[in-house]
Design an enzyme around this catalytic site. Structure first.
Site, PDB file in Angstrom:
ATOM      1  N   THR A 145       0.810  -1.209   0.000  1.00 53.61           N
ATOM      2  CA  THR A 145       0.000   0.000   0.000  1.00 53.61           C
ATOM      3  C   THR A 145       0.850   1.267   0.000  1.00 53.61           C
ATOM      4  O   THR A 145       2.015   1.233   0.363  1.00 53.61           O
ATOM      5  CB  THR A 145      -0.897   0.002   1.261  1.00 53.61           C
ATOM      6  N   GLY A 228       0.002  -3.935   4.871  1.00 52.55           N
ATOM      7  CA  GLY A 228      -0.858  -5.085   5.111  1.00 52.55           C
ATOM      8  C   GLY A 228      -1.278  -5.240   6.566  1.00 52.55           C
ATOM      9  O   GLY A 228      -1.897  -4.354   7.150  1.00 52.55           O
TER      10      GLY A 228
END
Length: 331
Positions: A145, A228
């Site tokens: 991300t 995560g």
């Protein structure tokens, strides 16, 4: 505009390239897609109201960690009590997340209902033993991300996050447009029924969860990270340090962090902790039953965190992670 991506000329190019590359996603799927704007999840705490993204994300876990740790009595900054309580709150939050969180249309339990139910949260907090670690691990989720935040003079504060999931997403770059196609569908289970099972139109569970807090002193704080499983844990570390314990924002992000379970690039499910805490803290965590793995200072596995804060008087400040190539800019 955005409609062109799904139904216009650009959408036609995307569909044609996906078909040539063997994807089952076609023009009809693109045309049927509708973006949603669900209300964010929120929970009231002594420090203020905290916000995060609604299912199918793990925003519920990030909010639960802080709410449960506050209720259980988180210890002073950088102490055994601080780390242990947040880690144990993480376990309780992840147990609920992994059992119930996914596409809201398929969830049997209501995430916001849990956050609003003080008795239910108290029962979860009561499961936290102040002296002993709950045996772990549980199955982990993967994720990858990039978080960013912004604030302006008008009082608008944004916490945002995006991801293509795996490195380079699906690995498919559409030849006619150069678009890298993401891979979030890889988190579906190839099962007939049950949690996160692949079905037409269903949204996969994912880890993206940008955080924002409206604090009782008038500050608004946008914060987040990649990583995560580590996202809720890093959020809890930097929020508790800065808001609960008064640590400088940059110090709160730079200070040693921990990670329960697996993150990108790592398979072990230990309690990984960076160097730099009081040696007595590591010893006390092991004594309490945590499987502690020392991982050195400032490791990328701990995520790339950042935060932007708008003071009640309009002053702005921010901080970025020395573990990454991020930055803070003002203009």
């Amino acid at each position: 505009g955005i409609e062109d991506f799904y139904t216009g000329a650009l959408g036609d190019l995307v569909a044609a390239d996906l078909g040539a590359l063997g994807s089952p996603v076609g023009a009809a799927d693109l045309a049927a897609h509708r973006a949603l704007r669900p209300a964010p999840l929120s929970v009231a705490t002594q420090a203020g109201r905290l916000y995060n993204s609604a299912p199918p994300t793990q925003g519920i876990a990030s909010l639960l960690i802080l709410a449960l740790a506050e209720q259980a009595g988180c210890g002073p900054g950088e102490s055994f009590g601080h780390v242990h309580t947040l880690v144990e709150a993480t376990k309780q939050a992840f147990l609920w997340r992994d059992a119930h969180c996914g596409d809201a249309a398929y969830m049997a339990r209501d995430a916001q209902g849990l956050l609003d139910d003080a008795d239910a949260r108290a029962a979860m907090a009561a499961q936290i033993d102040p002296d002993r670690a709950l045996p772990w691990p549980q199955p982990s989720q993967w994720g990858d991300t990039c978080w960013f935040g912004a604030a302006d003079a008008q009082g608008q504060v944004v916490s945002a996050i995006q991801s293509t999931y795996f490195e380079f997403g699906s690995g498919l770059v559409l030849p006619q447009t150069g678009i890298t196609w993401q891979n979030r569908g890889a988190s579906f289970r190839l099962a007939e029924t049950g949690w996160n099972a692949l079905k037409p139109g269903r949204k996969p569970f994912h880890t993206l969860n940008p955080a924002l807090a409206e604090l009782t002193d008038g500050r608004v704080m946008a914060y987040g990270t990649m990583g995560g499983e580590g996202q809720p844990q890093t959020q809890a570390a930097l929020f508790s340090r800065h808001v609960w314990h008064g640590m400088d924002l940059q110090e709160a992000i730079s200070a040693p962090r921990w990670l329960l379970g697996r993150t990108w690039g790592e398979d072990s499910t230990t309690l990984k902790i960076e160097d730099g805490l009081d040696p007595a803290v590591y010893a006390a965590l092991e004594q309490a039953g945590h499987v502690v793995e020392r991982v050195g200072p400032l490791t990328a596995m701990m995520g790339h965190a950042g935060a932007v804060v708008r003071e009640a008087d309009g002053a702005l400040y921010g901080a970025t992670d020395p573990r990454s190539d991020g930055g803070v800019a003002a203009w």
